[in-house]
Design a protein around this motif. Structure first.
Motif, PDB file in Angstrom:
ATOM      1  N   TRP A   7       9.778   2.990   4.204  1.00 30.08           N
ATOM      2  CA  TRP A   7       9.342   2.849   2.819  1.00 30.08           C
ATOM      3  C   TRP A   7      10.452   2.191   2.010  1.00 30.08           C
ATOM      4  N   TYR A  79       8.145  -1.992  -7.696  1.00 25.91           N
ATOM      5  CA  TYR A  79       7.217  -2.096  -6.570  1.00 25.91           C
ATOM      6  C   TYR A  79       7.541  -1.038  -5.519  1.00 25.91           C
ATOM      7  N   ILE A  81       6.643   0.244  -1.569  1.00 24.46           N
ATOM      8  CA  ILE A  81       6.122  -0.231  -0.288  1.00 24.46           C
ATOM      9  C   ILE A  81       6.153   0.934   0.692  1.00 24.46           C
ATOM     10  N   ARG A  83       5.288   1.525   4.600  1.00 19.32           N
ATOM     11  CA  ARG A  83       4.898   0.841   5.824  1.00 19.32           C
ATOM     12  C   ARG A  83       5.051   1.735   7.047  1.00 19.32           C
ATOM     13  N   TRP A  88      -0.071  -1.430   5.677  1.00 20.84           N
ATOM     14  CA  TRP A  88       0.967  -1.078   4.729  1.00 20.84           C
ATOM     15  C   TRP A  88       0.389  -1.011   3.323  1.00 20.84           C
ATOM     16  N   VAL A  90       1.212  -1.489  -0.756  1.00 17.25           N
ATOM     17  CA  VAL A  90       2.105  -2.066  -1.764  1.00 17.25           C
ATOM     18  C   VAL A  90       1.517  -1.770  -3.134  1.00 17.25           C
ATOM     19  N   ASN A 103      -0.399  -7.986  -1.844  1.00 16.79           N
ATOM     20  CA  ASN A 103       0.732  -8.805  -1.409  1.00 16.79           C
ATOM     21  C   ASN A 103       1.281  -8.365  -0.057  1.00 16.79           C
ATOM     22  N   ASP A 104       1.753  -9.335   0.717  1.00 18.26           N
ATOM     23  CA  ASP A 104       2.519  -9.017   1.914  1.00 18.26           C
ATOM     24  C   ASP A 104       3.863  -8.451   1.462  1.00 18.26           C
ATOM     25  N   PRO A 105       4.259  -7.272   1.952  1.00 24.83           N
ATOM     26  CA  PRO A 105       5.475  -6.635   1.435  1.00 24.83           C
ATOM     27  C   PRO A 105       6.739  -7.452   1.646  1.00 24.83           C
ATOM     28  N   GLU A 106       6.858  -8.117   2.783  1.00 26.11           N
ATOM     29  CA  GLU A 106       8.085  -8.869   3.035  1.00 26.11           C
ATOM     30  C   GLU A 106       8.147 -10.139   2.201  1.00 26.11           C
ATOM     31  N   ALA A 109       9.174  -8.986  -1.243  1.00 21.67           N
ATOM     32  CA  ALA A 109      10.598  -8.657  -1.312  1.00 21.67           C
ATOM     33  C   ALA A 109      11.456  -9.924  -1.325  1.00 21.67           C
TER      34      ALA A 109
END
Length: 261
Positions: A7, A79, A81, A83, A88, A90, A103-106, A109
């Motif tokens: 997380w 934000y 996250i 995972r 995952w 977000v 959104n894609d977490p990576e 970020a």
């Protein structure tokens, strides 16, 4: 950090201020880490945003508490996250209120200048080694758990959201997505006499964690490989068993439920 983060919280501000507010959100003093180990680590970004990350499955959910607290003092969005489960989760937080994002977490970020640790190998990890959570609850039947979960959600459960199965060992709580969220904690809080065994594991069971809960609180944990900094009393076995396969059998949880479909 010797594990893949489960997380994270992404927030803008001075790192020292973020760290202190994060400890406040968890009701901890920074000095307490000497006994139990730090619940998170700071990962400094290249701009305004920095990441607060955690690797212990027992602490999954801390990102909610921290994000809510930080958002009350931040002008920019915070934000969170999570995972530990697949898919995952977000969320964007403003003034204590969350919104779920797609959104894609990576990618998120990276766009904020604070890539998540372990990001270079996460695509393979997501495909092969996504952790999943299944719980076994002693002293509760599926009908009672359904009522509790619906009361907590304020609405009827959508078909397929959870897989609730009564077994001789107890009630199994699972999900087709591998993500039961905080269902195990909710049931434990609302039915305090029940004993909950929450299992988080990789498909090959190389990473295997069990948290035992009563009254919503974790009382002991079992981890393989062993956790260097356990947050709870360490159990040497679960139901008299020490290997992941035999622990799952003792709990009545099929090992194939942790494998990718």
């Amino acid at each position: 950090m010797n594990r893949w983060p489960l997380w994270a919280v992404l927030a803008s501000g001075e790192p020292a201020w973020l760290e202190n507010r994060a400890y406040d959100a968890l009701g901890l003093e920074k000095g307490e880490e000497d006994e139990e180990g730090p619940p998170f680590e700071m990962s400094l970004g290249s701009g305004r945003y920095h990441a607060i990350v955690g690797t212990n499955p027992i602490d999954v959910g801390a990102e909610i508490q921290i994000s809510k607290e930080l958002s009350l003092g931040c002008d920019e969005p915070v934000y969170s996250i999570e995972r530990a489960n697949d898919p995952w989760t977000v969320m964007s937080w403003r003034k204590g209120s969350p919104d779920v994002l797609e959104n894609d977490p990576e990618s998120l970020a990276k766009s904020l200048g604070c890539p998540l640790p372990g990001g270079a190998r996460s695509s393979n990890r997501a495909a092969k080694d996504s952790l999943r959570k299944v719980a076994m609850v002693e002293g509760v039947r599926a009908q009672e758990a359904t009522r509790v979960l619906e009361e907590d959600a304020g609405e009827s459960l959508t078909p397929g959201r959870y897989r609730l199965e009564d077994t001789p060992q107890g009630l199994l709580i699972a999900s087709g997505t591998g993500d039961i969220g905080y269902a195990d904690i909710t049931v434990s809080e609302r039915i305090p006499n029940a004993t909950v065994y929450a299992v988080i594991a990789s498909p090959d069971l190389d990473e295997f964690f069990v948290t035992v809960r009563r009254g919503g609180e974790g009382v002991e944990e079992f981890a393989q490989p062993p956790d260097d900094l356990p947050r709870l009393r360490v159990a040497s076995d679960i139901k008299g068993e020490r290997s992941p396969d035999r622990i799952l059998a003792a709990l009545g949880i099929p090992a194939e439920w942790f494998r990718n479909e």
